[in-house]
Design an enzyme around this catalytic site. Structure first.
Site, PDB file in Angstrom:
ATOM      1  N   CYS A   1      16.408  24.866 -14.176  1.00  0.00           N
ATOM      2  CA  CYS A   1      15.523  24.520 -15.289  1.00  0.00           C
ATOM      3  C   CYS A   1      15.639  25.636 -16.315  1.00  0.00           C
ATOM      4  O   CYS A   1      15.201  26.757 -16.076  1.00  0.00           O
ATOM      5  CB  CYS A   1      14.082  24.393 -14.796  1.00  0.00           C
ATOM      6  SG  CYS A   1      12.877  24.116 -16.113  1.00  0.00           S
TER       7      CYS A   1
ATOM      8  N   GLU B   1      17.195  18.905 -18.905  1.00  0.00           N
ATOM      9  CA  GLU B   1      18.324  19.164 -18.023  1.00  0.00           C
ATOM     10  C   GLU B   1      19.572  18.548 -18.640  1.00  0.00           C
ATOM     11  O   GLU B   1      19.482  17.566 -19.380  1.00  0.00           O
ATOM     12  CB  GLU B   1      18.065  18.591 -16.629  1.00  0.00           C
ATOM     13  CG  GLU B   1      19.007  19.117 -15.564  1.00  0.00           C
ATOM     14  CD  GLU B   1      19.058  20.633 -15.509  1.00  0.00           C
ATOM     15  OE1 GLU B   1      19.958  21.207 -16.162  1.00  0.00           O
ATOM     16  OE2 GLU B   1      18.209  21.235 -14.843  1.00  0.00           O
TER      17      GLU B   1
END
Length: 243
Positions: free
Chosen positions: A2, A103
């Site tokens: 992340c 992402e």
């Protein structure tokens, strides 16, 4: 991993949702990047408060942060063993409020398509994190944090093989209770969310630049069908340069 996220919660909503004793002045952010200040919540002496911290954990024992790798994520599989995270797992657990995170999927042609990922019902996320306060030679102190990542569930694995550990309900309370929940029990709270708990859509590649920060970044750009991720070998750690 992340590496970018958004946080648009008003301070009063964050205080109400996460039961903090204080609020901090926040503005909506749509592209929070490593090394930037982020809002994080932890408990000390039974007081749960919100703080600003630098995204990129620096353990207390580091002498010169400029010579230490930038640690923005801790892998759940190894965080109990790594010296950089071991103490924080016992005594420095926190949550990082988010509205959603980004992402990148690697396409067959090696290009990368960013996606914005949120709770299915749009409610805020509580990202599991670790914090440490680094003290400098002149007495300066810097609060620092890292998010925790877990293997992606079957839904998210179409984009990337990792996802942040997102806590819900009683798991938030237990994670923050460093006195009542030991490291082994806390470790078991950091799990992938069930398939169907999250939703995602493709967004503009403008999010690639940390200088971009506007509501348009989280808007869908087109219907891009996720494809299996092409795994790449992990590269070296970047070096922090804000100390």
């Amino acid at each position: 991993m992340c590496g970018r996220y958004a946080s648009t919660l008003p301070p009063e909503m964050m205080q109400e949702l996460f039961k903090t004793l204080n609020s901090i002045e926040m503005i909506p952010r749509f592209n929070i990047a490593p090394t930037q200040p982020v809002a994080a919540i932890w408990e000390e002496s039974k007081r749960r408060e919100a703080h600003f911290a630098r995204w990129g954990l620096v353990p207390r024992w580091v002498k010169d942060p400029r010579e230490f790798p930038l640690l923005i994520n801790a892998r759940v599989e190894t965080m109990a063993e790594k010296p950089a995270f071991r103490d924080a797992l016992k005594h420095g657990r926190c949550i990082i409020p988010a509205s959603g995170y980004y992402e990148w999927r690697t396409n067959p042609d090696k290009s990368k398509q960013p996606f914005y990922i949120t709770h299915e019902d749009g409610r805020p996320m509580a990202l599991a994190g670790l914090y440490a306060t680094w003290s400098g030679p002149e007495g300066e102190e810097v609060d620092t944090v890292a998010t925790i990542t877990v293997p992606a569930n079957g839904q998210l694995s179409a984009i990337h093989d990792r996802m942040p550990a997102i806590l819900e309900g009683d798991a938030i309370e237990q994670w923050l209770d460093v006195r009542g929940t030991d490291a082994k029990s806390a470790y078991q709270l950091a799990l992938p969310l069930a398939v169907g708990a999250l939703k995602f859509h493709p967004v503009s590649s403008r999010v690639n630049s940390a200088r971009m920060d506007d509501p348009g970044l989280i808007e869908p750009v087109s219907d891009v069908r996720p494809e299996p991720v092409i795994k790449k070998k992990a590269g070296g750690s970047a070096q922090m340069d804000l100390f």
